[in-house]
Design a protein around this motif. Structure first.
Motif, PDB file in Angstrom:
ATOM      1  N   GLN A 153       0.825  -1.202   0.000  1.00  0.00           N
ATOM      2  CA  GLN A 153       0.000   0.000   0.000  1.00  0.00           C
ATOM      3  C   GLN A 153       0.865   1.260   0.000  1.00  0.00           C
ATOM      4  O   GLN A 153       1.904   1.302   0.661  1.00  0.00           O
ATOM      5  CB  GLN A 153      -0.886  -0.027   1.258  1.00  0.00           C
ATOM      6  N   GLU A 154       0.427   2.281  -0.747  1.00  0.00           N
ATOM      7  CA  GLU A 154       1.088   3.581  -0.673  1.00  0.00           C
ATOM      8  C   GLU A 154       0.511   4.341   0.514  1.00  0.00           C
ATOM      9  O   GLU A 154      -0.700   4.364   0.712  1.00  0.00           O
ATOM     10  CB  GLU A 154       0.864   4.398  -1.955  1.00  0.00           C
ATOM     11  N   ARG A 155       1.385   4.934   1.300  1.00  0.00           N
ATOM     12  CA  ARG A 155       0.960   5.759   2.425  1.00  0.00           C
ATOM     13  C   ARG A 155       1.466   7.174   2.205  1.00  0.00           C
ATOM     14  O   ARG A 155       2.641   7.364   1.880  1.00  0.00           O
ATOM     15  CB  ARG A 155       1.510   5.205   3.740  1.00  0.00           C
ATOM     16  N   LEU A 156       0.604   8.144   2.393  1.00  0.00           N
ATOM     17  CA  LEU A 156       0.985   9.548   2.312  1.00  0.00           C
ATOM     18  C   LEU A 156       1.144  10.045   3.741  1.00  0.00           C
ATOM     19  O   LEU A 156       0.176  10.123   4.490  1.00  0.00           O
ATOM     20  CB  LEU A 156      -0.061  10.354   1.543  1.00  0.00           C
ATOM     21  N   ILE A 157       2.371  10.340   4.115  1.00  0.00           N
ATOM     22  CA  ILE A 157       2.692  10.686   5.496  1.00  0.00           C
ATOM     23  C   ILE A 157       3.188  12.125   5.540  1.00  0.00           C
ATOM     24  O   ILE A 157       4.123  12.486   4.815  1.00  0.00           O
ATOM     25  CB  ILE A 157       3.764   9.730   6.058  1.00  0.00           C
ATOM     26  N   PRO A 158       2.566  12.965   6.377  1.00  0.00           N
ATOM     27  CA  PRO A 158       3.014  14.363   6.453  1.00  0.00           C
ATOM     28  C   PRO A 158       4.418  14.468   7.030  1.00  0.00           C
ATOM     29  O   PRO A 158       4.767  13.747   7.970  1.00  0.00           O
ATOM     30  CB  PRO A 158       1.985  15.015   7.385  1.00  0.00           C
ATOM     31  N   TYR A 159       5.206  15.341   6.448  1.00  0.00           N
ATOM     32  CA  TYR A 159       6.563  15.573   6.938  1.00  0.00           C
ATOM     33  C   TYR A 159       6.491  16.718   7.942  1.00  0.00           C
ATOM     34  O   TYR A 159       6.726  17.886   7.621  1.00  0.00           O
ATOM     35  CB  TYR A 159       7.512  15.894   5.774  1.00  0.00           C
ATOM     36  N   VAL A 160       6.112  16.364   9.174  1.00  0.00           N
ATOM     37  CA  VAL A 160       5.981  17.336  10.264  1.00  0.00           C
ATOM     38  C   VAL A 160       6.676  16.777  11.496  1.00  0.00           C
ATOM     39  O   VAL A 160       6.789  15.562  11.662  1.00  0.00           O
ATOM     40  CB  VAL A 160       4.499  17.666  10.576  1.00  0.00           C
ATOM     41  N   ASP A 161       7.116  17.675  12.371  1.00  0.00           N
ATOM     42  CA  ASP A 161       7.861  17.273  13.562  1.00  0.00           C
ATOM     43  C   ASP A 161       7.109  16.252  14.413  1.00  0.00           C
ATOM     44  O   ASP A 161       7.715  15.361  15.000  1.00  0.00           O
ATOM     45  CB  ASP A 161       8.207  18.493  14.423  1.00  0.00           C
ATOM     46  N   ALA A 162       5.780  16.383  14.504  1.00  0.00           N
ATOM     47  CA  ALA A 162       4.999  15.479  15.343  1.00  0.00           C
ATOM     48  C   ALA A 162       5.014  14.044  14.824  1.00  0.00           C
ATOM     49  O   ALA A 162       4.766  13.112  15.581  1.00  0.00           O
ATOM     50  CB  ALA A 162       3.552  15.973  15.435  1.00  0.00           C
ATOM     51  N   VAL A 163       5.318  13.841  13.552  1.00  0.00           N
ATOM     52  CA  VAL A 163       5.299  12.516  12.931  1.00  0.00           C
ATOM     53  C   VAL A 163       6.706  11.966  12.719  1.00  0.00           C
ATOM     54  O   VAL A 163       6.968  10.783  12.936  1.00  0.00           O
ATOM     55  CB  VAL A 163       4.535  12.555  11.578  1.00  0.00           C
ATOM     56  N   ILE A 164       7.620  12.817  12.304  1.00  0.00           N
ATOM     57  CA  ILE A 164       8.967  12.367  11.943  1.00  0.00           C
ATOM     58  C   ILE A 164       9.808  12.171  13.200  1.00  0.00           C
ATOM     59  O   ILE A 164       9.944  13.071  14.020  1.00  0.00           O
ATOM     60  CB  ILE A 164       9.663  13.386  11.010  1.00  0.00           C
ATOM     61  N   GLY A 165      10.353  10.980  13.330  1.00  0.00           N
ATOM     62  CA  GLY A 165      11.236  10.676  14.453  1.00  0.00           C
ATOM     63  C   GLY A 165      12.680  10.729  13.999  1.00  0.00           C
ATOM     64  O   GLY A 165      13.084  11.611  13.240  1.00  0.00           O
ATOM     65  N   LYS A 166      13.442   9.745  14.402  1.00  0.00           N
ATOM     66  CA  LYS A 166      14.870   9.691  14.090  1.00  0.00           C
ATOM     67  C   LYS A 166      15.086   9.399  12.607  1.00  0.00           C
ATOM     68  O   LYS A 166      14.444   8.524  12.034  1.00  0.00           O
ATOM     69  CB  LYS A 166      15.540   8.600  14.927  1.00  0.00           C
ATOM     70  N   ILE A 167      16.000  10.153  11.994  1.00  0.00           N
ATOM     71  CA  ILE A 167      16.407   9.924  10.610  1.00  0.00           C
ATOM     72  C   ILE A 167      17.876   9.523  10.638  1.00  0.00           C
ATOM     73  O   ILE A 167      18.719  10.270  11.135  1.00  0.00           O
ATOM     74  CB  ILE A 167      16.213  11.177   9.740  1.00  0.00           C
ATOM     75  N   ASP A 168      18.165   8.332  10.130  1.00  0.00           N
ATOM     76  CA  ASP A 168      19.536   7.824  10.102  1.00  0.00           C
ATOM     77  C   ASP A 168      19.918   7.559   8.645  1.00  0.00           C
ATOM     78  O   ASP A 168      19.600   6.510   8.085  1.00  0.00           O
ATOM     79  CB  ASP A 168      19.632   6.543  10.933  1.00  0.00           C
ATOM     80  N   LEU A 169      20.588   8.555   8.041  1.00  0.00           N
ATOM     81  CA  LEU A 169      20.959   8.426   6.628  1.00  0.00           C
ATOM     82  C   LEU A 169      21.924   7.275   6.407  1.00  0.00           C
ATOM     83  O   LEU A 169      21.838   6.578   5.396  1.00  0.00           O
ATOM     84  CB  LEU A 169      21.567   9.729   6.105  1.00  0.00           C
ATOM     85  N   ASP A 170      22.846   7.056   7.346  1.00  0.00           N
ATOM     86  CA  ASP A 170      23.828   5.976   7.197  1.00  0.00           C
ATOM     87  C   ASP A 170      23.146   4.608   7.180  1.00  0.00           C
ATOM     88  O   ASP A 170      23.538   3.722   6.419  1.00  0.00           O
ATOM     89  CB  ASP A 170      24.872   6.028   8.313  1.00  0.00           C
ATOM     90  N   ALA A 171      22.130   4.446   8.020  1.00  0.00           N
ATOM     91  CA  ALA A 171      21.401   3.174   8.073  1.00  0.00           C
ATOM     92  C   ALA A 171      20.311   3.109   7.002  1.00  0.00           C
ATOM     93  O   ALA A 171      19.733   2.046   6.765  1.00  0.00           O
ATOM     94  CB  ALA A 171      20.786   2.976   9.451  1.00  0.00           C
ATOM     95  N   GLY A 172      20.008   4.260   6.378  1.00  0.00           N
ATOM     96  CA  GLY A 172      18.970   4.295   5.347  1.00  0.00           C
ATOM     97  C   GLY A 172      17.571   4.140   5.922  1.00  0.00           C
ATOM     98  O   GLY A 172      16.704   3.544   5.297  1.00  0.00           O
ATOM     99  N   GLU A 173      17.348   4.735   7.107  1.00  0.00           N
ATOM    100  CA  GLU A 173      16.074   4.506   7.795  1.00  0.00           C
ATOM    101  C   GLU A 173      15.525   5.776   8.436  1.00  0.00           C
ATOM    102  O   GLU A 173      16.275   6.615   8.928  1.00  0.00           O
ATOM    103  CB  GLU A 173      16.278   3.443   8.878  1.00  0.00           C
ATOM    104  N   MET A 174      14.190   5.862   8.427  1.00  0.00           N
ATOM    105  CA  MET A 174      13.478   6.937   9.108  1.00  0.00           C
ATOM    106  C   MET A 174      12.439   6.301  10.018  1.00  0.00           C
ATOM    107  O   MET A 174      11.728   5.381   9.606  1.00  0.00           O
ATOM    108  CB  MET A 174      12.769   7.847   8.100  1.00  0.00           C
ATOM    109  N   GLN A 175      12.368   6.814  11.245  1.00  0.00           N
ATOM    110  CA  GLN A 175      11.336   6.332  12.162  1.00  0.00           C
ATOM    111  C   GLN A 175      10.212   7.368  12.177  1.00  0.00           C
ATOM    112  O   GLN A 175      10.473   8.578  12.177  1.00  0.00           O
ATOM    113  CB  GLN A 175      11.907   6.155  13.574  1.00  0.00           C
ATOM    114  N   VAL A 176       8.967   6.875  12.182  1.00  0.00           N
ATOM    115  CA  VAL A 176       7.813   7.773  12.187  1.00  0.00           C
ATOM    116  C   VAL A 176       6.811   7.353  13.256  1.00  0.00           C
ATOM    117  O   VAL A 176       6.738   6.185  13.631  1.00  0.00           O
ATOM    118  CB  VAL A 176       7.102   7.804  10.806  1.00  0.00           C
TER     119      VAL A 176
END
Length: 182
Positions: A153-176
């Protein structure tokens, strides 16, 4: 036309900042769709790289300016409509090293595309396919399912502080903070 490059430019050397849409007039000008925010930010760069026949080639911008709701540009050596039309739908990039340095908690969209997205429950929601400005006060991430994700499924997730958690570019992962059934 394109200047000869002594060094081959790879996708990892550049950041895509827009694309040529079509020709503008008969004297070699092109219409440009800018991905920068603000839209006129693309005008800060005088040497653009266009992906022609699968390779990034340097194009010198002689003149570029806002035109209506978009931007038009004139490249050195592109002097007629046919040459301009040949650049239709070609991506525009700049050297990543030429981009302004960001604060530690800021990211370019191009850095986020391709990250896997995991929610706080540890569920793999998918991979960031693209981001866009929805017209709302915030940007939106299109997260599409891929191998190992909960579903396709495609999910449309707002890019806002309340939703976006840790972003780890080296690991290639974003927590939401986003439930799988949203």
């Amino acid at each position: 036309m394109a200047s000869q490059q002594s060094k081959l430019i790879s996708d990892s050397d550049v950041t895509i900042v827009g694309k040529v849409t079509t020709a503008f007039g008969i004297k070699g000008w092109v219409k440009v769709h800018s991905f920068t925010d603000p839209m006129k930010g693309i005008l800060d760069y005088k040497n653009w790289y266009l992906k022609v026949k699968g390779q990034w080639q340097s194009y010198k911008v002689i003149e570029a300016k806002p035109q209506g709701k978009g931007i038009v540009a004139k490249f050195d050596g592109i002097d007629d409509r046919d040459l301009a039309l040949a650049l239709s739908q070609v991506e525009i990039s700049v050297l990543s090293s030429d981009l302004p340095q960001l604060a530690e908690d800021e990211f370019y969209w191009s850095q986020l595309v391709g990250l896997i997205v995991v929610n706080k429950n540890g569920e793999l929601l998918g991979k960031i396919d693209h981001l866009f400005n929805s017209g709302a006060p915030h940007d939106v991430m299109s997260v599409k399912g891929y191998e190992g994700s909960l579903d396709q499924q495609e999910r449309l997730i707002p890019y806002v502080d309340a939703v976006i958690g840790k972003i780890d570019l080296d690991a290639g992962e974003m927590q939401v903070d986003w439930e799988a059934d949203f």
